[in-house]
Design a protein around this motif. Structure first.
Motif, PDB file in Angstrom:
ATOM      1  N   PHE A  82     -10.604  -3.123  -3.113  1.00  0.00           N
ATOM      2  CA  PHE A  82      -9.405  -2.320  -3.371  1.00  0.00           C
ATOM      3  C   PHE A  82      -9.780  -0.945  -3.915  1.00  0.00           C
ATOM      4  CE2 PHE A  82      -5.952  -1.171  -6.410  1.00  0.00           C
ATOM      5  CZ  PHE A  82      -4.910  -1.032  -5.511  1.00  0.00           C
ATOM      6  N   PHE A 138      -1.049 -10.180  -3.248  1.00  0.00           N
ATOM      7  CA  PHE A 138      -1.621 -11.268  -2.464  1.00  0.00           C
ATOM      8  C   PHE A 138      -1.359 -12.592  -3.162  1.00  0.00           C
ATOM      9  CE2 PHE A 138      -4.795  -9.475  -5.247  1.00  0.00           C
ATOM     10  CZ  PHE A 138      -5.529 -10.544  -5.743  1.00  0.00           C
ATOM     11  N   ARG A 154     -11.402   1.188  -1.168  1.00  0.00           N
ATOM     12  CA  ARG A 154     -10.387   1.643  -0.215  1.00  0.00           C
ATOM     13  C   ARG A 154      -9.606   2.835  -0.761  1.00  0.00           C
ATOM     14  NH1 ARG A 154      -6.817  -2.518  -0.148  1.00  0.00           N
ATOM     15  NH2 ARG A 154      -8.400  -3.834   0.798  1.00  0.00           N
ATOM     16  N   ASN A 155      -9.512   2.916  -2.087  1.00  0.00           N
ATOM     17  CA  ASN A 155      -8.767   4.003  -2.716  1.00  0.00           C
ATOM     18  C   ASN A 155      -9.674   5.112  -3.240  1.00  0.00           C
ATOM     19  OD1 ASN A 155      -5.702   3.224  -2.978  1.00  0.00           O
ATOM     20  ND2 ASN A 155      -6.835   1.339  -3.361  1.00  0.00           N
ATOM     21  N   ASN A 157      -1.784   3.244  -6.174  1.00  0.00           N
ATOM     22  CA  ASN A 157      -1.636   2.213  -5.149  1.00  0.00           C
ATOM     23  C   ASN A 157      -1.282   0.873  -5.763  1.00  0.00           C
ATOM     24  OD1 ASN A 157      -1.536   1.304  -2.509  1.00  0.00           O
ATOM     25  ND2 ASN A 157      -3.491   2.238  -1.963  1.00  0.00           N
ATOM     26  N   SER A 188      -1.443  -9.434  -8.254  1.00  0.00           N
ATOM     27  CA  SER A 188      -1.148  -8.044  -7.914  1.00  0.00           C
ATOM     28  C   SER A 188      -2.104  -7.113  -8.621  1.00  0.00           C
ATOM     29  CB  SER A 188       0.297  -7.696  -8.266  1.00  0.00           C
ATOM     30  OG  SER A 188       0.531  -7.825  -9.653  1.00  0.00           O
ATOM     31  N   ARG A 197     -12.170  -8.780  -4.429  1.00  0.00           N
ATOM     32  CA  ARG A 197     -10.972  -8.087  -3.942  1.00  0.00           C
ATOM     33  C   ARG A 197     -10.750  -6.791  -4.709  1.00  0.00           C
ATOM     34  NH1 ARG A 197      -7.118 -11.585  -0.724  1.00  0.00           N
ATOM     35  NH2 ARG A 197      -5.912  -9.649  -0.711  1.00  0.00           N
ATOM     36  N   GLU A 245      -1.303  -3.489  -4.621  1.00  0.00           N
ATOM     37  CA  GLU A 245      -1.670  -4.530  -3.647  1.00  0.00           C
ATOM     38  C   GLU A 245      -1.159  -5.873  -4.146  1.00  0.00           C
ATOM     39  OE1 GLU A 245      -5.737  -6.660  -2.142  1.00  0.00           O
ATOM     40  OE2 GLU A 245      -5.571  -4.499  -1.767  1.00  0.00           O
ATOM     41  N   GLU A 248       6.475  -5.047  -8.746  1.00  0.00           N
ATOM     42  CA  GLU A 248       5.658  -4.348  -7.757  1.00  0.00           C
ATOM     43  C   GLU A 248       6.473  -3.991  -6.512  1.00  0.00           C
ATOM     44  OE1 GLU A 248       2.920  -6.869 -10.262  1.00  0.00           O
ATOM     45  OE2 GLU A 248       4.951  -6.930  -9.467  1.00  0.00           O
ATOM     46  N   MET A 252       0.835  -1.193   0.000  1.00  0.00           N
ATOM     47  CA  MET A 252       0.000   0.000   0.000  1.00  0.00           C
ATOM     48  C   MET A 252       0.879   1.255   0.000  1.00  0.00           C
ATOM     49  SD  MET A 252      -3.140  -1.096   0.056  1.00  0.00           S
ATOM     50  CE  MET A 252      -4.076   0.313   0.621  1.00  0.00           C
TER      51      MET A 252
END
Length: 284
Positions: free
Chosen positions: A220, A204, A223-224, A200, A277, A216, A202, A132, A1
């Motif tokens: 995401f 996982f 959240r942004n 941003n 990602s 997801r 992310e 990333e 993040m």
């Protein structure tokens, strides 16, 4: 993040699709690396990575405050050459050149030497998270004011040996294996030259259904504070660059340069061997 966005000022890449598959499109190295001795000592992947990085910096090359490179598999051709030499020479009278050129940080080191850069220099080898991870590190350097500009790049190559191994393991499927090189110059503030805002990232891992990936993505974006974004899936860009650990670099370059028409806000998604990602960018 990322705590705050950073900006992509410049980018350069080398990709080509041929009848034989996806390949690095090699430029005229004499223009970018004038010293013939340096060129001869570099392997194909090192020359390609160095040339692409120098293209990103521009002419004349202005040294960035930091250089971050990323690769999933490193310099495979040099590694193969060194291992074959060990076998052929029974581990005796080995030249160190192939080993030196096979190390993962060779490209970043060569760019630093050619541009007189004595700043922070690091290489990330985290499979599909390599690019990333380098972008996150670069963003942190900018946000903490440890640098005003950061060169970030990713390079991976395909060799005949790797193709044979992929065939034996049954791993060669759509999309076809590929290779590529892409570099990005990051800055803390936008300018008239800015191509995109890197908002941003992310990362996982694991196996997920398409529905779980979509959920997801939605979380995401919320959240942004993004109400709507164009999602670019792996199948959409890997048909042009092939499959390799740092293929996300092609997607990011493609979105920044406008080679493929995209909306103002873009969510790039990569999936490679259970590593996933998201990269969120906004065109400026």
């Amino acid at each position: 993040m990322l705590a705050t966005p950073v900006y992509i000022e410049k980018t350069a890449a080398s990709f080509e699709r041929t009848e034989e598959g996806f390949r690095l499109k090699e430029p005229d190295y004499k223009l970018l690396i004038p010293n013939a001795t340096h060129r001869r000592r570099m392997s194909r992947m090192v020359r390609m990575g160095v040339a692409t990085g120098l293209q990103c910096l521009g002419e004349p090359a202005v040294p960035a405050d930091a250089i971050l490179t990323a690769t999933g598999l490193g310099c495979l051709a040099d590694t193969e050459k060194f291992m074959n030499t060990i076998l052929d020479c029974d581990e005796e009278l080995l030249t160190p050149t192939a080993f030196i050129q096979s190390t993962f940080n060779t490209i970043g080191a060569q760019i630093a030497l050619l541009t007189g850069n004595h700043g922070y220099n690091n290489t990330y080898v985290h499979r599909a998270f390599s690019l990333e991870s380098a972008l996150i590190d670069g963003a942190l350097l900018l946000q903490e004011k440890d640098a005003s500009s950061v060169l970030v790049g990713a390079v991976d190559e395909m060799t005949p040996t790797l193709r044979t191994i992929l065939d034996r393991f049954g791993s060669r499927k759509k999309p076809e294996p590929g290779e590529g090189a892409a570099f990005f110059l990051l800055a803390a503030r936008s300018s008239r030259e800015s191509l995109a805002e890197l908002r941003n990232i992310e990362l996982f891992s694991g196996r997920f259904t398409p529905e779980e990936i979509s959920e997801r993505m939605e979380v995401f974006l919320i959240r942004n504070d993004v109400a709507e974004a164009q999602v670019v899936f792996p199948d959409e860009y890997k048909q042009y660059c092939g499959e390799y650990p740092t293929a996300m670099s092609f997607a990011l370059w493609n979105a920044c340069t406008g080679r493929q028409e995209v909306s103002q806000v873009v969510l790039l998604y990569n999936s490679f061997q259970d590593q996933h990602s998201f990269i969120l960018i906004k065109k400026v």
